[in-house]
Design a protein around this motif. Structure first.
Motif, PDB file in Angstrom:
ATOM      1  N   VAL A 120      35.160 -53.430 119.831  1.00 22.19           N
ATOM      2  CA  VAL A 120      35.097 -52.289 120.729  1.00 22.19           C
ATOM      3  C   VAL A 120      35.478 -50.984 120.025  1.00 22.19           C
ATOM      4  O   VAL A 120      35.031 -49.890 120.398  1.00 22.19           O
ATOM      5  N   GLY A 121      36.295 -51.074 118.978  1.00 22.22           N
ATOM      6  CA  GLY A 121      36.705 -49.876 118.254  1.00 22.22           C
ATOM      7  C   GLY A 121      35.560 -49.157 117.556  1.00 22.22           C
ATOM      8  O   GLY A 121      35.671 -47.970 117.215  1.00 22.22           O
ATOM      9  N   LYS A 122      34.435 -49.855 117.380  1.00 23.25           N
ATOM     10  CA  LYS A 122      33.289 -49.222 116.719  1.00 23.25           C
ATOM     11  C   LYS A 122      32.701 -48.078 117.543  1.00 23.25           C
ATOM     12  O   LYS A 122      31.910 -47.284 117.021  1.00 23.25           O
ATOM     13  N   ILE A 123      33.088 -48.015 118.799  1.00 22.24           N
ATOM     14  CA  ILE A 123      32.576 -46.942 119.641  1.00 22.24           C
ATOM     15  C   ILE A 123      33.023 -45.573 119.119  1.00 22.24           C
ATOM     16  O   ILE A 123      32.403 -44.547 119.417  1.00 22.24           O
ATOM     17  N   ASN A 124      34.108 -45.549 118.321  1.00 24.05           N
ATOM     18  CA  ASN A 124      34.618 -44.298 117.762  1.00 24.05           C
ATOM     19  C   ASN A 124      34.167 -44.050 116.325  1.00 24.05           C
ATOM     20  O   ASN A 124      34.548 -43.049 115.719  1.00 24.05           O
ATOM     21  N   ILE A 125      33.379 -44.966 115.780  1.00 23.39           N
ATOM     22  CA  ILE A 125      32.887 -44.802 114.413  1.00 23.39           C
ATOM     23  C   ILE A 125      31.612 -43.953 114.432  1.00 23.39           C
ATOM     24  O   ILE A 125      30.702 -44.231 115.222  1.00 23.39           O
ATOM     25  N   PRO A 126      31.503 -42.943 113.595  1.00 21.09           N
ATOM     26  CA  PRO A 126      30.302 -42.089 113.582  1.00 21.09           C
ATOM     27  C   PRO A 126      29.037 -42.897 113.321  1.00 21.09           C
ATOM     28  O   PRO A 126      29.040 -43.857 112.545  1.00 21.09           O
ATOM     29  N   ASP A 127      27.946 -42.479 113.977  1.00 23.38           N
ATOM     30  CA  ASP A 127      26.666 -43.164 113.786  1.00 23.38           C
ATOM     31  C   ASP A 127      26.235 -43.175 112.325  1.00 23.38           C
ATOM     32  O   ASP A 127      25.596 -44.123 111.854  1.00 23.38           O
ATOM     33  N   SER A 128      26.570 -42.127 111.599  1.00 26.58           N
ATOM     34  CA  SER A 128      26.155 -42.029 110.198  1.00 26.58           C
ATOM     35  C   SER A 128      26.752 -43.143 109.344  1.00 26.58           C
ATOM     36  O   SER A 128      26.183 -43.544 108.322  1.00 26.58           O
ATOM     37  N   ILE A 129      27.899 -43.643 109.785  1.00 22.58           N
ATOM     38  CA  ILE A 129      28.540 -44.758 109.075  1.00 22.58           C
ATOM     39  C   ILE A 129      28.146 -46.091 109.710  1.00 22.58           C
ATOM     40  O   ILE A 129      27.792 -47.045 109.021  1.00 22.58           O
ATOM     41  N   LEU A 130      28.182 -46.126 111.046  1.00 20.66           N
ATOM     42  CA  LEU A 130      27.914 -47.371 111.765  1.00 20.66           C
ATOM     43  C   LEU A 130      26.522 -47.901 111.474  1.00 20.66           C
ATOM     44  O   LEU A 130      26.320 -49.116 111.337  1.00 20.66           O
TER      45      LEU A 130
END
Length: 363
Positions: free
Chosen positions: A221-231
């Motif tokens: 769920v923490g991936k929701i705060n990861i920038p799209d450019s990285i994700l």
């Protein structure tokens, strides 16, 4: 309406005396043998039976045995022995067979009436208590039904919340379609096999497996705060980008913690919070975010680590193609005792073919 008394005695004089003493207060039915009494009892149920002990062919002891061996309704009728026997052993025999009282002949009519009145009162109270127990049981059943319905409603709401939230995360991570469902199924297999083989007894109870599997949907769920450019970056991450990506474990725990603080029923999030924070720890202590090692890593994280990595290996990602099942299994076996819990890897090895079936069916 008068209570019904049955007198069973082979002596007609005793029957007449008994009926005379009771007929003003009760509806009295006289019977001259145990055999005849049993026949009538098939059709008529008295409120109390006065039974003579010494009768030809079938005595009172044999008669009460057959009465008590009949259906529950007949067996519940109170029986009082009327007898000329005065020895204690005979009285004890009668009470042992189920009689409620033992009255010696010749009897005093007023005393007989009082004894009958007492036993009928006891029987009436017992019947009232039985009826109250039935009502209480019905109430408890209805109450349990209400509790079950309320519990099921809460569970459904939990499922909806977790599924919706996890789907939001998966929607952003375009490379991991189906990942959440597959890891749930892998985790369930691992946890159930662990319990079956009694590995790490007490670490997870059988009743908690469903909650564990449900909660696993929030492990990323923490991936929701990861920038799209990285994700969703095509190709490998830089060291700096990887450091940012690693923060999804901390962000996941913090996000779930905020929810826990705001809801009353938060038990279903306990596993999720632990799993989100610990599923990237490694058995040898080189994982993140805390660098925990061995059994210091929560069992939720150790289980999810295998499920998560296997799915990453057999799935296509921006930085790699999908690997064949055999290669994925080999990589996990190589990580036994370094990246992964060695006992859990042994369990994984036993059921790895089932993992393969899941990866093919859930896309």
């Amino acid at each position: 309406m008068k209570k019904k008394i049955m007198i069973i005695d082979d002596n007609t004089t005793n029957l007449a005396v008994g009926k005379s003493a009771l007929q003003d207060s009760y509806d009295v039915l006289t019977v001259n043998s145990g055999e005849r009494g049993l026949q009538i009892l098939e059709k008529i149920l008295p409120d109390l039976i006065l039974l003579d002990v010494d009768m030809p062919d079938m005595d009172g002891y044999e008669t009460i045995k057959l009465i008590k061996a009949s259906n529950a309704e007949l067996a519940s009728i109170p029986v009082i022995f009327l007898t000329a026997r005065g020895d204690a052993s005979s009285e004890l025999d009668g009470l042992t067979l189920g009689a409620v009282d033992y009255i010696h002949k010749p009897f005093s009519p007023p005393l007989l009436q009082k004894r009958i009145e007492l036993h009928l009162l006891v029987q009436e109270q017992q019947s009232r208590l039985a009826a109250q127990n039935v009502l209480l049981q019905d109430f408890n059943k209805n109450l349990q039904k209400m509790v079950d319905e309320k519990t099921n409603k809460i569970v459904r709401l939990q499922d909806i919340f977790i599924t919706t939230f996890s789907e939001l995360v998966e929607f952003r991570d375009e490379a991991t379609g189906g990942h959440i469902v597959r890891t749930q199924l892998y985790l369930k297999l691992l946890a159930e096999k662990m319990l079956e083989k009694n590995v790490y007894p007490g670490s997870i109870e059988e009743k908690d497996v469903k909650l564990l599997v449900q909660s696993s949907q929030l492990h990323d769920v923490g991936k929701i705060n990861i920038p799209d450019s990285i994700l969703n970056k095509r190709g490998r991450l830089t060291d700096a980008e990887f450091e940012t990506m690693k923060q999804h474990t901390v962000m996941g725990r913090e996000a779930i913690a905020k929810i826990v603080d705001k809801v009353e029923e938060s038990e279903f999030l306990v596993h999720a919070q632990v799993m989100a924070y610990s599923h990237h720890e490694r058995w040898d202590g080189t994982g993140y975010p805390l660098g925990l090692a061995g059994e210091d890593i929560p069992i939720q994280g150790r289980l999810m680590a295998i499920a998560d990595v296997y799915d990453a290996l057999v799935s296509e990602r921006p930085y790699k193609p999908s690997f064949e099942h055999t290669l994925a299994v080999g990589i996990i076996l190589q990580g036994k005792g370094t990246q992964f819990d060695p006992l859990l890897v042994e369990i994984f090895q036993e059921i790895s073919d089932e993992f393969s079936e899941i990866s093919k069916k859930v896309v």
